[in-house]
Every structure is written in C-alpha cells, then in structure tokens.
Design a protein around this motif. Sequence first.
Motif, mmCIF file in Angstrom:
data_model
loop_
_atom_site.group_PDB
_atom_site.id
_atom_site.type_symbol
_atom_site.label_atom_id
_atom_site.label_comp_id
_atom_site.label_asym_id
_atom_site.label_seq_id
_atom_site.Cartn_x
_atom_site.Cartn_y
_atom_site.Cartn_z
ATOM 1 N N THR A 149 -8.955 2.516 -5.523
ATOM 2 C CA THR A 149 -9.994 1.544 -5.893
ATOM 3 C C THR A 149 -11.384 2.143 -5.900
ATOM 4 O OG1 THR A 149 -10.062 0.875 -3.588
ATOM 5 C CG2 THR A 149 -8.747 -0.475 -5.067
ATOM 6 N N TRP A 166 -4.617 -3.798 -6.724
ATOM 7 C CA TRP A 166 -5.643 -3.489 -5.742
ATOM 8 C C TRP A 166 -7.002 -3.345 -6.408
ATOM 9 C CZ3 TRP A 166 -5.560 -3.973 -0.736
ATOM 10 C CH2 TRP A 166 -4.338 -3.940 -0.065
ATOM 11 N N ARG A 167 -7.008 -2.647 -7.538
ATOM 12 C CA ARG A 167 -8.284 -2.444 -8.225
ATOM 13 C C ARG A 167 -8.870 -3.777 -8.642
ATOM 14 N NH1 ARG A 167 -6.836 2.871 -11.865
ATOM 15 N NH2 ARG A 167 -7.160 4.366 -10.184
ATOM 16 N N THR A 220 -1.377 11.032 2.219
ATOM 17 C CA THR A 220 -0.983 11.133 0.836
ATOM 18 C C THR A 220 -1.936 10.378 -0.054
ATOM 19 O OG1 THR A 220 0.694 10.498 -0.752
ATOM 20 C CG2 THR A 220 0.556 9.188 1.228
ATOM 21 N N THR A 221 -2.233 10.942 -1.187
ATOM 22 C CA THR A 221 -2.974 10.150 -2.157
ATOM 23 C C THR A 221 -2.120 9.912 -3.387
ATOM 24 O OG1 THR A 221 -3.987 12.208 -2.837
ATOM 25 C CG2 THR A 221 -5.277 10.757 -1.428
ATOM 26 N N ALA A 222 -0.827 9.944 -3.165
ATOM 27 C CA ALA A 222 0.027 9.468 -4.241
ATOM 28 C C ALA A 222 -0.355 8.005 -4.450
ATOM 29 C CB ALA A 222 1.485 9.572 -3.825
ATOM 30 N N VAL A 242 -1.219 -0.361 -8.243
ATOM 31 C CA VAL A 242 -2.584 0.174 -8.238
ATOM 32 C C VAL A 242 -3.561 -0.812 -8.840
ATOM 33 C CG1 VAL A 242 -4.056 1.916 -9.266
ATOM 34 C CG2 VAL A 242 -1.875 2.575 -8.324
ATOM 35 N N ALA A 281 0.816 -1.206 0.000
ATOM 36 C CA ALA A 281 0.000 0.000 0.000
ATOM 37 C C ALA A 281 0.849 1.255 0.000
ATOM 38 C CB ALA A 281 -0.925 -0.004 1.216
ATOM 39 N N VAL A 305 -10.336 -5.492 -5.519
ATOM 40 C CA VAL A 305 -11.578 -4.936 -4.977
ATOM 41 C C VAL A 305 -12.726 -5.070 -5.973
ATOM 42 C CG1 VAL A 305 -12.704 -2.839 -4.170
ATOM 43 C CG2 VAL A 305 -10.387 -3.358 -3.434
ATOM 44 N N TRP A 306 -12.471 -4.649 -7.220
ATOM 45 C CA TRP A 306 -13.551 -4.719 -8.203
ATOM 46 C C TRP A 306 -13.938 -6.162 -8.498
ATOM 47 C CZ3 TRP A 306 -11.345 -0.612 -12.119
ATOM 48 C CH2 TRP A 306 -11.280 0.624 -11.449
ATOM 49 N N PRO A 342 -0.625 4.183 -4.637
ATOM 50 C CA PRO A 342 0.096 3.102 -3.979
ATOM 51 C C PRO A 342 0.754 2.239 -5.048
ATOM 52 C CG PRO A 342 -2.223 2.602 -4.061
ATOM 53 C CD PRO A 342 -2.070 3.988 -4.603
ATOM 54 N N PRO A 390 -4.413 5.729 0.280
ATOM 55 C CA PRO A 390 -4.131 5.669 -1.152
ATOM 56 C C PRO A 390 -4.805 4.478 -1.813
ATOM 57 C CG PRO A 390 -2.105 5.897 0.108
ATOM 58 C CD PRO A 390 -3.182 5.644 1.093
ATOM 59 N N VAL A 391 -4.888 3.381 -1.080
ATOM 60 C CA VAL A 391 -5.523 2.190 -1.648
ATOM 61 C C VAL A 391 -6.996 2.452 -1.880
ATOM 62 C CG1 VAL A 391 -6.167 -0.174 -1.198
ATOM 63 C CG2 VAL A 391 -3.898 0.616 -0.597
ATOM 64 N N VAL A 399 -19.349 7.683 -18.607
ATOM 65 C CA VAL A 399 -17.998 7.734 -18.052
ATOM 66 C C VAL A 399 -16.980 8.104 -19.115
ATOM 67 C CG1 VAL A 399 -16.169 6.345 -17.060
ATOM 68 C CG2 VAL A 399 -18.468 6.149 -16.163
#
Lengths: 297, 289, 254
Positions: free
Chosen positions: C96, B43-44, B33-35, B40, B23, B47-48, B37, C91-92, B263
């Motif tokens: 997502t 993780w996507r 921070t939202t740099a 990416v 992470a 989760v998705w 992780p 960030p995670v 979108v």
Amino acid sequence: MDDDARAASDGVVAPGAVADPSPAAPGGSSQPYLEVDSVSIEFRSAAAGPAGRISVLEELSFSLDRGEFCCIVGPSGCGKSTSLRIIDGLEPASGGQVRVDSQVVTAPRPDIAFVFQQFNLLPWRTLLDNVAFGLDNLRLPRAEREERARRWLDTVGLTDFAGYYPSQVSGGMQQRVGLARALAVEPRLLLMDEPFGAVDAQTRMLLQNELLRLWEADQKTVIFVTHDIEEALFLANRVLIMGPRPSRVLREIEVPFGYPREDHIRGDARFAALKDEIWTELKAAMTAVPPAAEAER
Amino acid sequence: MSTAGTDVSVGGRTAGGVLGALAGRGQRRTVLTTAAPRHVWLWRAAVWGGLLVLWQVAAWLSGPFYLPTIPSVLVDGLGTVVRDGYLLTFAQSLRQLLVGFVVACAIGIPAGVLMGSSKVVRDLLSPYVNTLFVTPTEALLPMIIIMFGTGLEYRVVVVVLFAFFFPLLNSAAGVAAIDRHLLETARAFCTPRWRVFRHILLPAAGPYVVAGVRLGLGMALKGMVIAEMWVTFGTGGLLKNLGAYRQLDVYFALGLLIVVTAVVVNSALAAYERHLRPWQRGTIGKGAA
Amino acid sequence: MNPTKAVTTATVIRWTVSVVLFFVVWEIVGRRGDYTAIKPFSQVAGQLWSAMTVDGGLWRATAGTLGIALAGYAVAVVVGVAVGYLTGSSPVAAATLDPLVNAAYATPVYMVIPVLGIYLGLEFAGKVFLVVVFAVFVVIINTSAGVRQVPPGLLEMATSFRLTRAQKLRRIILPSAAPYIATGMRLAAGLSVQGAIVGELLLRVDNLGLQLLNAGSSFQIARLLAMSFFIAMLATATMLLARWAERRVIRWPR
C-alpha cells in the motif's frame, strides 16, 4: 550400543538389518527419547496448479534413544531438511507429532540446538561473540557467558581467532563456529542440517572427525541430515533412508562399527557393502516413482 | 524456507485471525517477506480510500480557501486547466524540459562513460561533479540569471544542471560493472570489436544508462519547476500564482497532472529498465548515488 | 565516489591539479572582463573573506539555515526509518505504501512551495516541513531496502535460539540493515541542507537566502559569486561529515 561385542562374536553382522522402529532402550525407560510420530507436511504451491498442494512428508515415523547418532539420507527435495526443522519446532507439521523427552515439540526449545548448512553467523560480530549468541538468552552473568563461549570456541580449535570476523575466515572455520554456538547452549538433542555441505571435501573429512570427537565426549543425541552416503555411514550408528516425496522412512540401517571411529573404516569391506546397499535402495526409489508426486487432498 | 515466488502456507493450522490470513502471514515470522499479500488491491483500496476520505473530511471542515474537496479538484480544477490553456502551458514547459534533458544526456552519458573507463578522467572531473552534486542548484539561480537572463537559455541551463548527474553517474557505474571476465572470454574467442560492443558492453551497461536517464528525467522535472517558479513563468509560475491567489482547486488539479505525468514516465522507464535486465529484480539507484 | 575505497597519491595529485587549474582559469577569465558575470577569483575571495570576518552576518545566517536543516533532518530520519522499516517488513505496508513513496520520489517536490504558506506558514514550521519533504523519501527507500535484504537464514537461526520479535529487531534486523540506513541518512543530510536553502530563498527570504539575494539584487556580482561559492563549500563540508559518520557506523570488515 554394543557394536564391538556383536562384531567380534559373529564376524559378520547382517548389514541392513531393519531395526524395530520403536525399540525399547536397553534397561532404560520404555519411552524412546525422540519420537517422530506420523508426521506429515504439505505445502500449497502455485506450481502444482490452482488448488495444488505438494505433500512432502507423509506419515514419517521413527524414534531414537538417548545418545544415538542418527543420519538421514535421501534424494534432494525429499524433505529431510524440512523434517529436521519440524523436529526443532521451526515449522509446524500438517499432521502428526514430534515428542522429545515425552514432551510434544511446538516451538524451539532450549534443550534442542540446530546447526545450519549456511552457517548463519552474524557478520558484524566476532567469532567469539557469535559463539556467545545462543547464550544471550540464558540470563547468565556476563563473566560466565564469556567463559563458556571461550571454552567452546577452544573445543573447536579456534582460540586464536576469537577476535576475527566471519568474513575473514574460511568456510570450514565458520561452520566450526556454528557448531560451537550450538554446543555452547549444552543441548541434549543436536540437529544438523547438511552442515558440511558448503565446505570442500577435505575440510569436510576433518570436520567429520572433529564432530565425532566432540560427540564422544558426552554422547548427545544427534540427528544429522546429509546427501552424502559415505558421510552418513562414517558418522552414525543408525542411518535412515528417506525416499522421494511424499517421503517416509524407507529403511533403517544399523551401522556395525564401534566408536571411536578411525578413517580406515572407510576402506572396510563392510563399509563399502553398506554404501552399495544404500545407494541401490536410493537409486531404485528415485527412478521408480511415478512423476505424479503432488497429491491432492 | 524461501518464499520468493510461491505463496507458501502450511495447511492445517490457522493463521491468527482473518486479517492475518489476508495479509498472508503464516504462523511463524522467521522470514521478512515482501512477497505480495493476498488481495493486494483490496488493501490498497482500503488504505488509499481511507486517505481520500480523510482529505474529503478535512476539506469539508476547512473550506475551499484552505483545502478544496476532491470533486472540486477533479471537476472544476481540471476543467479550468483544460479550458484556460494551462494544459498548453504544461506541454510547452515539457517541450523545453526535453530540450534541456537531451542536452543533459548528451553531456552526461559520454562524460560518464569516459569517467567510468579512465581513472585519470575520473580524478580530474570528480571534484567538479561531486561539488556540483551536493550544492543546491537553487543557490546558483541568481548567478545563472545574471549570466543568461531569464529566457529560454536560462531555463535550459537550469534543467541541464539538475539533470546531468544521474546519466553521468549511472553510465560510469554501468561501465564499471562490466565483468572483466566476459571481456577476456570475448578475446579468447577472437570476437570483433563491434560485436563486443553490441553483445557485451551494451547489454551490461544498458540498464544502468536507462536507470540514469530515468532518474535524470525526474531531476529535470524538478529543475524545470524551480526555474519557472523563480521567474514566475510557465507551469511553475502558474503554480506559484494559483497558490498565491488561493485558487486551490485548480492548483491541486495542475499538481495532480504533474504527478501523474511524472509517475507514468517513471514507471514506463522503469519497466523498460527491467526489460533490459530480466536476470535481476528491482531497479537501480533508488536514491543511492 | 565509493566512500570506502582508499585514495592513491596519483588521485590526489590529479584532484589538486584540476582544482588549481580551475581557479587559475577563473582568475584569468575574470580579469579579461569578457563576461560581466564572471569576476576574478581574487575579488571573489576578498568578498568571501570580508563576509566571513568583518560583516559577521554570514555566520549567523549559516547557523540559521543549518538549524532549520538539522530540525528537518531529525524529523526526516525518525519518520523515514520508521516507515522504511514498516514497508520493508510488512507485505501489506509495502503493497500500500510503496507506490505512494515511489510516486512522491518521482515528482518535483517544489510543487508544494506555493501552498506551504497556507498550511504551515512561511517561517520555521513551513521551512522545516520543506526540508522533511526533500529528505524523507531517500531515508524510507534505503531503510526499506536494508530491511528487506536481511538474510532469512539469520532470522531462522534466531528463531531456533528462541529470540523474541523485539530481540530479533534489535540484534539481527537493525545491525543487518544498518549500512543501508546509514547510506540513506548520508544522502538525506545533503538533501536537508538543500531543502533548507530552498526554503530560505522561496518561502521567507532569510539567513543564507537573504545573503544570496541581497548580493544578487544589488548587482554585487563578486559578492554573489562569493556567497554561491560559500554555499557550495558548506554543502561539500556537510557531505564529507556525513560520509565520515557513515564510515563510523560500518565498523566490521566486509
């Protein structure tokens, strides 16, 4: 620190005398109060290539006795602020250790306080409540907390502005609040990261005087990081010169003036000579270093 | 220590665990921070993918009249959409939407520019703009139908009413955002009118206008759907009927089509907006009026 | 349209002139009878008055609709702030969930109406869910933005004073993000009322939706105009209330 006696006896103190990196405190314990022991830090940075690392500090070592006022000068980006943050425990070092009062620093401690260049006041709190911020965690009774905050706000001369908000006062006043906040927790070690960098030159001189006045009251140990050589010489009894990265201490200079210090020492011949010497050293260090400052380990 | 841009990590000490390292979490959390992780897309995908799995399981458990399975949506549903001409219906709805949207911009952008430049105009028009903005346009549908019938004019009017706000509000904001100092500098250099417009006003207000167009388009889509649902016509009517007759696989397929279109268009406009304004990050007006 | 700017007398005058002109024109056009759909304002006002006083059903309908709006608003705020905090600080979560939130914000939420009845019914649960869907994304996006803009310097300063994560959340992050969260909540208030009315019109016609449609279907145009006008005023009142509440949150000078 018997500078006055020294200055009186031989008239000319060899400026730039290199102090023994680990001096034994006169008549005190054999351990210095603060020891920075071979501290290194490196960052992984995309700018230095795919596996690139930038080594910012390399085996940085110095030590201080209790009650010393030490200024660190060096070029931008040399890691002066980083080393201060390591000492405070805000960042871990890649190698080496910092010991304060014989205890290794791994995280922020109640006996060490930090003053930031950007003030970092809470905009939604009054000046008084900002000073009280560090006290919130000390589990003091409410009345005592408020009394202490008020007292320290008074010492920086902002009594009448207790109910104001940071956005309503000047930068110099905000930094005084930052200072009061750090002093209010009554730390033994005070770390200041270019605290007067964000205020104008005249305010800066006033704040320097005020800082010395406050310091002379109880003589905490202070480490003050600055890029302003004159400021360093005016405030400190010892100046450390750091080189560009990967940096370490290039030289230590004992400042021959005693306390309390008056503005006129800025015009003193020895002052000018020391300033010259430091600047020459810095300039040489900055121009001599080959461009490959990134080290691959 | 700012982490914007560089992935900063301090070597030597391990972050807490593999997950933490993945992470991108360092040892101290003094910075929100939202740099991105690391990994990416990993993780996507996790989760998705997890959400899709949940859907599928729920679909299996509850049956096709309640929740269609993913394959049935993608294969049967989309198949029906294509075969039975729903795609054509959607295209027609979009065409009419565009007519309404163009009108909305033609009204909204000049009005916005006027309102942004003149306080008098702003004061005179703002009661109406503000009231209309907060009033649910759906509540005005019965009235609009009485005035305009249920044909093309009605649908266009509804789309205009939904869509003209953001072009207007954002254009006004764009005009207001122009730095007076820049205008003064231009005058000091004796810059001709047209050059001021082209090189100062346009670049300054441009991103705002595009943001307004982007948000307005989203609203236009909403307007189109509701107008059509109300009179059971076009794509909105399709959705209504599909739901009523429980043809859920086709319903979700059509819904997916609409979402993807929305979108894609939104992202394209957002990218253009950022292109017009490379000196700032992020997009304007995320829900803020 | 900035909630914190002071209002000048000239502005108020222009507002009044504009609005008065509007009613005058309405009256004139209505009387001339050129358009069947426009009845004179005096007639409409009369209908409005009788709806508010004599018939009585109007207030009960309003209460019903607002009740649904409020329930949905509460859920939207709780969920929205929680998710917004998550995407603003992790960030995670941002990587997502942000694409999903943005996609949902860009699509017409009316799409769910035809199937809402299947999953949640057409009564209270379904309508409240519709309100939540209308309002939650604005809260998420604004909260997220607010959490992201917390100056890192403040957090570092808090670390130097050894604040725990919970303390940082309470004393640094929430106050710093408060203005953004307040904006999100203000916008969500208006959207909640809107969502409630849509639910009353399209799911199970009831309350204010019923008032509206009754007038419409029986071609009582003046009454229909009156109801539409009433809803517009209701929405405006909600917005003013929300603006006032937002101003109350931000109490320190900027």
